[in-house]
Design a protein around this motif. Sequence first.
Motif, PDB file in Angstrom:
ATOM      1  N   TRP B  56       0.872  -1.178   0.000  1.00 43.11           N
ATOM      2  CA  TRP B  56       0.000   0.000   0.000  1.00 43.11           C
ATOM      3  C   TRP B  56       0.899   1.215   0.000  1.00 43.11           C
ATOM      4  CZ3 TRP B  56      -5.101   0.059  -0.985  1.00 43.11           C
ATOM      5  CH2 TRP B  56      -5.745   1.292  -0.893  1.00 43.11           C
ATOM      6  N   ASN B  57       1.239   1.691  -1.180  1.00 43.15           N
ATOM      7  CA  ASN B  57       2.155   2.817  -1.297  1.00 43.15           C
ATOM      8  C   ASN B  57       1.534   3.925  -2.133  1.00 43.15           C
ATOM      9  OD1 ASN B  57       4.243   4.572  -1.508  1.00 43.15           O
ATOM     10  ND2 ASN B  57       5.665   3.147  -2.517  1.00 43.15           N
ATOM     11  N   PRO B  58       1.044   4.985  -1.485  1.00 42.06           N
ATOM     12  CA  PRO B  58       0.377   6.059  -2.217  1.00 42.06           C
ATOM     13  C   PRO B  58       1.332   7.128  -2.748  1.00 42.06           C
ATOM     14  CG  PRO B  58       0.045   6.311   0.156  1.00 42.06           C
ATOM     15  CD  PRO B  58       1.013   5.183  -0.050  1.00 42.06           C
ATOM     16  N   GLY B 228      -5.455   1.200  15.004  1.00 42.55           N
ATOM     17  CA  GLY B 228      -4.092   1.682  14.789  1.00 42.55           C
ATOM     18  C   GLY B 228      -3.838   2.134  13.363  1.00 42.55           C
ATOM     19  N   ASN B 229      -4.669   1.690  12.422  1.00 42.53           N
ATOM     20  CA  ASN B 229      -4.597   2.134  11.030  1.00 42.53           C
ATOM     21  C   ASN B 229      -3.235   1.981  10.384  1.00 42.53           C
ATOM     22  OD1 ASN B 229      -7.365   3.190  10.883  1.00 42.53           O
ATOM     23  ND2 ASN B 229      -6.609   4.710  12.324  1.00 42.53           N
ATOM     24  N   THR B 230      -2.539   0.890  10.664  1.00 37.47           N
ATOM     25  CA  THR B 230      -1.273   0.672   9.972  1.00 37.47           C
ATOM     26  C   THR B 230      -1.539  -0.258   8.792  1.00 37.47           C
ATOM     27  OG1 THR B 230      -0.834  -1.083  11.559  1.00 37.47           O
ATOM     28  CG2 THR B 230       0.214   1.013  11.959  1.00 37.47           C
ATOM     29  N   ASN B 231      -1.015   0.138   7.628  1.00 39.16           N
ATOM     30  CA  ASN B 231      -1.373  -0.563   6.402  1.00 39.16           C
ATOM     31  C   ASN B 231      -0.459  -1.742   6.110  1.00 39.16           C
ATOM     32  OD1 ASN B 231      -3.281   1.429   6.217  1.00 39.16           O
ATOM     33  ND2 ASN B 231      -2.063   2.678   4.819  1.00 39.16           N
ATOM     34  N   ASN B 250     -11.096   6.308   5.683  1.00 42.66           N
ATOM     35  CA  ASN B 250      -9.995   7.211   5.946  1.00 42.66           C
ATOM     36  C   ASN B 250      -9.492   7.910   4.693  1.00 42.66           C
ATOM     37  OD1 ASN B 250      -8.949   7.505   8.685  1.00 42.66           O
ATOM     38  ND2 ASN B 250      -8.944   5.277   8.658  1.00 42.66           N
TER      39      ASN B 250
END
Lengths: 356, 292
Positions: B56-58, B228-231, B250
């Motif tokens: 997951w790299n934006p 924690g919202n860590t991808n 999010n």
Amino acid sequence: MKTIVRNLLIAAAALSAASCGNGSKADRSLAGAGGTFPVPYYNLAFQTYQKANKIEITYGAIGSGGGIRSLKDKVVDFGASDAFLSDAEMAGMPAPVIHIPTCMGAVVVAYNLKDVKNLKLTGDIIADIYLGKITRWNDARIAEINTGTTLPDKKITPVYRSDGSGTTFIFSDYMSKVSPAWKDAIGRGKSLKWSKGIASKGNPGVAGTVSQTEGAIGYIGSEYAFAQDISYAGIKNAAGEFITPNLTSISKAASGDMPADTRCMITDSQVEGAYPISCFTWILIYKEQFYNKRTAKQAQNTVALIRWMLGPEAQALTEKVNYAPLPQEVIENAKKQLSLVTYKDAQIETPENQNK
Amino acid sequence: MKSASIVKDKIFRQLLFVAAALIILISAGMIYSLTTGSFGAFSKFGFFKFTFTSAWNPTAGSENYGALSFIIGTLLTSFVALLLCIPFSLPVALFTGEYFKGTKIASFLGTVTDLLAGIPSIVYGLWGFYTLRPIVQSLGLGENGFGILTAGFVLAIMIIPYAASLSGEFFKLVPDDLKEGAYSMGATRLEVVRHISLPMAGTGIFASYVLALGRALGETMAVTMLIGNTNGIPFGLTSTGNTMASIIANQFGEADGLKLSSLIALGLLLFLLTAIINLIGRLIMKRVAVKV
């Protein structure tokens, strides 16, 4: 949910724009849409203006991207954005657009350490914390610049934004400028690929997580942080001073060399006494105000409002809601930009009772 | 007179038909727009690569998206929630539907449980954040108290009313003459529950848990505040992670291009996941029904 709200707002804005040109209602109302960052200030400013001038102003807080799209679709009188349009984006607009900065803000680096006041940090150290190279608060590199402060042997928990955000953009813009390691590993953007830490939604989320987690560090919009009881660090600027973010040090970041059209990032400002993670927020309007059957009166109202926003009355309102006012030279620049605005190729006259 | 009522009946039938068709149309529309919206992501990465990788790299220029970590996060939190909710919801169901069936205290307990369903999820989220998280942290289950377990626990409380009130209804539906027959043969209360009520109401109870699971899969707000919202792929119950619904909520606001398409693709996968779980639920229900 957010899209529904956005669509409704765009529809509402479209409706108000559609009614332009037929009758006096349109001549007494203005519609804008854009970023959420300046909302508390815009609410206050527009309300104040509305009372004095009997003009109804609606502002849809749909995000900077949405604001630019709305202006592109010509459904609003003005768009608002925390990021200026790049040259490519400018070329993509249907007509020339001008940028008017309205106020300033910053991103502060908040931390939660009992008994530690006035923590000092550098961009390099912040980068290494987020990259996981510095993991404890009593690290030699942090201690070195915080002489006289006892730092606890506590694990550092970096906190970042889980949602796409202009705050992340400005923070990462600064970090990329000062730390090559950050630039390579994380980069710059509204949302990023993080390797360490935890994420929370919005400024309230990050502020809440930081204040509830001992040893946490996180970046928060100044307009939110200043209203909270939260500690934030002084950051080393390009002049080598450790600057605590406050309205004065934020405003200072915008002095010095500015491009005429005000399109620039003011992070890592070279000015002495400037807080290095500061930013503008802009209102965007078309240079030629005759579009979509808009009347001369509407064009006049738009320009009058923005001229008022650059005046002393509106600028004094910024501090009430924790935004920093624009420095005088930026206001002069912005006024020059505003004077380029035309209606059917003629300059727009606004009533003289407006603040200059 | 008679012909008039036949006409009325026909009109009613037509109305029902329209209503039913409308539901199908809405579902079809959703699938259509999810599919077209996710086309960009699937054509760039391929359906299987997108579904089974965890990138997951934006960052502009090196954009790369995969759904796996969110699928795992969603399944983990939901099943943790389901497991944790059983010890609470089953006793409540037995209480209201069997042991104290029809009494005032049962209807009071039933109302209170139903009330849990009416509490906005943000309130659950805040409670989890300010109350549960410090407890989890002090128990040493996770470094900051954020993670799969915390999110799952709050989810469990949120789905109790769905599981409890529905399965309570199914307990009530067990025919009295069967139970009376058992009693007349000398069975105790517990034996009646074990050998009559549970097998009879089993399918219904199972269905109510599938429904509760569906609710857990899609929950967003409370999960976002606690997970924690860590991808990345969560490596255990105490690790942080993210769910499909949470990442969509999010990131959707400021997303465009490939990222927007990837988020819609995640929505489609969530839709499919929910459909598959419901389907499995139905199949199991059918089997159990045949046995009984």
